[in-house]
Design an enzyme around this catalytic site. Sequence first.
Site, PDB file in Angstrom:
ATOM      1  N   GLU A  41       0.704  -1.198   0.083  1.00 48.99           N
ATOM      2  CA  GLU A  41      -0.155   0.146   0.090  1.00 48.99           C
ATOM      3  C   GLU A  41       0.808   1.547  -0.028  1.00 48.99           C
ATOM      4  O   GLU A  41       0.558   2.196  -0.854  1.00 48.99           O
ATOM      5  CB  GLU A  41      -0.813   0.148   1.223  1.00 48.99           C
ATOM      6  CG  GLU A  41      -1.770   1.235   1.228  1.00 48.99           C
ATOM      7  CD  GLU A  41      -2.066   1.702   2.875  1.00 48.99           C
ATOM      8  OE1 GLU A  41      -1.672   3.009   3.106  1.00 48.99           O
ATOM      9  OE2 GLU A  41      -2.325   1.011   3.714  1.00 48.99           O
ATOM     10  N   GLU A  60       6.854   3.334  11.507  1.00 48.43           N
ATOM     11  CA  GLU A  60       5.455   3.552  11.823  1.00 48.43           C
ATOM     12  C   GLU A  60       5.040   2.378  12.942  1.00 48.43           C
ATOM     13  O   GLU A  60       4.459   2.615  13.792  1.00 48.43           O
ATOM     14  CB  GLU A  60       4.481   3.243  10.575  1.00 48.43           C
ATOM     15  CG  GLU A  60       2.934   3.112  10.916  1.00 48.43           C
ATOM     16  CD  GLU A  60       2.375   3.002   9.459  1.00 48.43           C
ATOM     17  OE1 GLU A  60       1.079   2.778   9.355  1.00 48.43           O
ATOM     18  OE2 GLU A  60       2.786   3.367   8.554  1.00 48.43           O
TER      19      GLU A  60
END
Length: 411
Positions: A80, A157
């Site tokens: 993604e 992240e």
Amino acid sequence: MRSRTIPERTMLVLATLCAVMTAGRADAKVYEPESITLANGMQVVAITDQRVPVVTHMVWYKVGGADEAPGETGLAHFLEHLLFKGTDKVPSGQFSRTVSRNGGDGNAFTGYDYTAYFQTIASDKLSLVMEMEADRMVNLTLDPTEVESEREVVLEERRSRIDNSPGGLLGERTSAALYLNYPYRRPLIGWAHEIKALTRENALAFYRKWYAPNNAVLVVAGDITMDELKPLAEKYYGVIPARALPDRSRPLEPEQISARRVEFAHPQVGQVSWSRRYLAPSRFYGESERVMPLTVLAEVIGGGATSRLYKSLVIDRKIALSAGASFSGSSIGPGTFSFYAVPVEGTSVEALETAFEAELAAILRDGVDSQEVARAIKSMKASAVYARDSVTAPARAVGQALAIGRTIEDI
């Protein structure tokens, strides 16, 4: 945290809810989606709301974290990220800059059962984002250097959302304990050591395996009609050839024969919290006819300040700062019915859990009354009506449902 299956006694309560709910099924639909299928197998959906000249354009791929091979956790999410690295026609970073320059915004997200890309923009710019989104469906180019740098972005992240978050760490371990065999037990963002091992070749293989028009759903909501959308979809997406798709079968959960408890202490945590999850049916797993009754039951038990748990534990007994329940059944795999509470100072987790179990036992013994069910349904209907005021919410609700295999008629 205790993970258990819902006992058979609960099913008797839910059967009562089914009977109460039947009378309300003649109400107007929340959304009025129109759907067609292109010659290449791509489903195209229009949800018309012409109050403002804006649209939300979403492409949903029927693939997510639960479709990753063993040892490749985080690959769906990594891809993604990489889809924003560009094509020969739209270089790296140009996609987002173009959307922004034209007054729109967009992003993407990955779930266990799907991956979605979206833009909200003026309706006269729809063809612009459709052209770019169709381009990256088939023409992704990955520079090895950018793959390496983006892996570091994903690792950061993970560090910020999971490794430096006590709640995130506990959530990972809770899922690993709740699901014994189903791939929902693996972290969606991936285990750090497996993220580090992901390669450009892994990403491209996953892309070529799953990213195809016949594995995608296009949903456009807002200032659009199907008569307007159909020629645009055929122009940009309809020219992309269909491809053979892999088998999406997944392992089943074995019979649940024991509860599991996960306890996690961390120096950053100053307030104890407690939760319990049960495996439950979902739209495509187990007794799917229980999904709507369970949804209403969650609202009755723990859906706000008027719910059973909040009134008992927070208002009447004053042993909790908060308490509630939720049900998640919009999935391909097993759903979950969850409870949570935060004890007040001076109340132990054991005392809180005992009080909760008494409330649950009362519901299993006595059921819920028709007034509680009516209040819950009224609240849920209000939420659905409010959702229509957003140009994005209809696209998300309809797209998610179709991506897991539901139909327009279901919606």
